[in-house]
Design a protein around this motif. Structure first.
Motif, PDB file in Angstrom:
ATOM      1  N   VAL A  43       1.284 -16.692  -1.102  1.00  0.00           N
ATOM      2  CA  VAL A  43       0.528 -17.422  -0.851  1.00  0.00           C
ATOM      3  C   VAL A  43       0.057 -16.123   0.345  1.00  0.00           C
ATOM      4  O   VAL A  43       0.458 -15.816   1.111  1.00  0.00           O
ATOM      5  N   ASP A  44      -1.184 -16.308   0.329  1.00  0.00           N
ATOM      6  CA  ASP A  44      -1.874 -15.429   1.134  1.00  0.00           C
ATOM      7  C   ASP A  44      -3.269 -15.544   0.975  1.00  0.00           C
ATOM      8  O   ASP A  44      -3.791 -16.807   0.302  1.00  0.00           O
ATOM      9  N   ASP A  45      -3.994 -15.673   2.602  1.00  0.00           N
ATOM     10  CA  ASP A  45      -5.166 -15.952   3.275  1.00  0.00           C
ATOM     11  C   ASP A  45      -6.254 -15.294   3.124  1.00  0.00           C
ATOM     12  O   ASP A  45      -7.467 -15.606   3.988  1.00  0.00           O
ATOM     13  N   GLN A  46      -5.541 -14.350   2.987  1.00  0.00           N
ATOM     14  CA  GLN A  46      -6.413 -12.802   2.510  1.00  0.00           C
ATOM     15  C   GLN A  46      -7.414 -12.691   0.938  1.00  0.00           C
ATOM     16  O   GLN A  46      -6.327 -11.489   0.489  1.00  0.00           O
ATOM     17  N   PRO A  47      -7.964 -12.786   0.738  1.00  0.00           N
ATOM     18  CA  PRO A  47      -9.049 -12.860  -0.740  1.00  0.00           C
ATOM     19  C   PRO A  47      -8.991 -11.605  -0.826  1.00  0.00           C
ATOM     20  O   PRO A  47      -8.403 -10.803  -2.022  1.00  0.00           O
ATOM     21  N   GLU A  48      -8.970 -10.411  -0.068  1.00  0.00           N
ATOM     22  CA  GLU A  48      -9.341  -9.114  -0.910  1.00  0.00           C
ATOM     23  C   GLU A  48      -7.770  -9.015  -0.814  1.00  0.00           C
ATOM     24  O   GLU A  48      -7.260  -7.708  -1.960  1.00  0.00           O
ATOM     25  N   ARG A  49      -6.534  -9.183   0.125  1.00  0.00           N
ATOM     26  CA  ARG A  49      -5.275  -8.168   0.204  1.00  0.00           C
ATOM     27  C   ARG A  49      -4.811  -8.692  -0.914  1.00  0.00           C
ATOM     28  O   ARG A  49      -4.246  -8.221  -2.179  1.00  0.00           O
ATOM     29  N   ALA A  50      -4.667 -10.536  -1.120  1.00  0.00           N
ATOM     30  CA  ALA A  50      -4.327 -10.785  -1.939  1.00  0.00           C
ATOM     31  C   ALA A  50      -4.661 -10.672  -3.711  1.00  0.00           C
ATOM     32  O   ALA A  50      -3.671 -10.558  -4.701  1.00  0.00           O
ATOM     33  N   GLU A  51      -6.056 -10.395  -3.385  1.00  0.00           N
ATOM     34  CA  GLU A  51      -6.411  -9.685  -5.340  1.00  0.00           C
ATOM     35  C   GLU A  51      -5.709  -8.842  -5.162  1.00  0.00           C
ATOM     36  O   GLU A  51      -5.008  -7.955  -6.593  1.00  0.00           O
ATOM     37  N   MET A  52      -5.294  -6.904  -4.622  1.00  0.00           N
ATOM     38  CA  MET A  52      -4.917  -6.575  -4.675  1.00  0.00           C
ATOM     39  C   MET A  52      -3.073  -6.146  -4.775  1.00  0.00           C
ATOM     40  O   MET A  52      -2.554  -6.247  -5.460  1.00  0.00           O
ATOM     41  N   VAL A  53      -2.386  -7.077  -4.339  1.00  0.00           N
ATOM     42  CA  VAL A  53      -1.332  -7.877  -4.434  1.00  0.00           C
ATOM     43  C   VAL A  53      -1.363  -7.964  -5.365  1.00  0.00           C
ATOM     44  O   VAL A  53      -0.267  -7.973  -6.654  1.00  0.00           O
ATOM     45  N   CYS A  54      -1.458  -9.424  -6.015  1.00  0.00           N
ATOM     46  CA  CYS A  54      -1.767  -9.566  -7.221  1.00  0.00           C
ATOM     47  C   CYS A  54      -1.178  -8.581  -8.822  1.00  0.00           C
ATOM     48  O   CYS A  54      -0.973  -8.663  -9.677  1.00  0.00           O
ATOM     49  N   ARG A  55      -2.456  -8.247  -8.022  1.00  0.00           N
ATOM     50  CA  ARG A  55      -2.610  -6.616  -9.459  1.00  0.00           C
ATOM     51  C   ARG A  55      -1.469  -5.806  -9.361  1.00  0.00           C
ATOM     52  O   ARG A  55      -1.053  -5.510 -10.230  1.00  0.00           O
ATOM     53  N   ARG A  56      -0.922  -5.638  -8.142  1.00  0.00           N
ATOM     54  CA  ARG A  56       0.252  -4.559  -8.822  1.00  0.00           C
ATOM     55  C   ARG A  56       1.143  -5.825  -8.517  1.00  0.00           C
ATOM     56  O   ARG A  56       2.334  -5.479  -9.621  1.00  0.00           O
ATOM     57  N   LEU A  57       1.371  -6.775  -8.541  1.00  0.00           N
ATOM     58  CA  LEU A  57       2.637  -7.789  -9.332  1.00  0.00           C
ATOM     59  C   LEU A  57       2.968  -8.008 -10.265  1.00  0.00           C
ATOM     60  O   LEU A  57       3.584  -7.643 -11.275  1.00  0.00           O
ATOM     61  N   ARG A  58       1.275  -7.865 -11.132  1.00  0.00           N
ATOM     62  CA  ARG A  58       1.709  -7.958 -12.637  1.00  0.00           C
ATOM     63  C   ARG A  58       1.563  -6.697 -13.355  1.00  0.00           C
ATOM     64  O   ARG A  58       1.890  -6.588 -14.293  1.00  0.00           O
ATOM     65  N   ALA A  59       1.120  -5.739 -12.331  1.00  0.00           N
ATOM     66  CA  ALA A  59       1.112  -4.052 -12.860  1.00  0.00           C
ATOM     67  C   ALA A  59       3.201  -3.526 -13.151  1.00  0.00           C
ATOM     68  O   ALA A  59       3.487  -2.967 -13.722  1.00  0.00           O
TER      69      ALA A  59
END
Length: 194
Positions: free
Chosen positions: A10-26
């Motif tokens: 749950v993240d309300d900042q799209p740019e940061r959320a995208e980076m976190v999503c990439r890090r999680l998947r990686a």
């Protein structure tokens, strides 16, 4: 371990959320859902049954704490919350609502894995304490109920304590029931008598 963990972010900042999503998947985590607000958190937790919820919202409010409280009661799940809101009252409320790890700074991709490990460890520790407390409460309830049944047998049937205990034990063995079940039956039966 990370390969098998399913995460809801749950993240309300799209740019940061995208980076976190990439890090999680990686890192091998399964990203089950990404929400822009906590509004849809309950149905997503119910649907996906995540191993972890990561929350980074600029201004978390009482609604999110109520959602987390509901989740904690019905689907206990480790929760890591990142927030710029660092006041002690809110942090206390967040922990009481079921937040396993609270970081009073925003979520960065580098902090994802350590935050998950901290939240998981805290959650496991809390669950062990909770299970131990529940077990102790059950044992105390059982002991009190058996003692009450013995007391009623002693008063109504004029037995000494040893004979009352032996009666309970024999009834339990003969009926293939637990001492607690027999004690509850005796209490119900003897209390209904004048």
């Amino acid at each position: 371990m990370s390969e098998r963990l399913g995460i809801i972010l749950v993240d309300d900042q799209p740019e940061r959320a995208e980076m976190v999503c990439r890090r999680l998947r990686a890192a091998g985590y399964r990203l089950l859902a990404h929400l822009n607000s906590a509004a849809g958190l309950l149905p997503q937790v119910d649907r996906h049954r995540p191993d972890m919820v990561l929350i980074d919202i600029e201004s978390p409010d009482r609604d999110i704490l109520e959602s987390l409280s509901f989740i904690n009661r019905h689907h206990p799940t480790p929760v890591a919350m990142f927030s710029a809101r660092g006041d002690a009252d809110f942090i206390t409320s967040a922990v009481q609502a079921g937040v396993s790890a609270y970081m009073a700074e925003g979520l960065s991709p580098e902090r994802v894995a350590p935050a998950i490990e901290i939240a998981m460890a805290q959650f496991r520790s809390y669950q062990q304490l909770r299970q131990s407390l529940e077990r102790t409460q059950r044992q105390l309830h059982e002991r009190k109920t058996i003692e009450r049944a013995k007391g009623l047998l002693m008063a109504k049937k004029r037995l000494d304590e040893e004979a009352a205990h032996r009666t309970l034990r024999n009834l339990a063995m003969n009926s293939n029931a637990s001492m607690l079940d027999v004690a509850e039956q005796i209490i119900n039966h003897l209390q209904s008598q004048p």
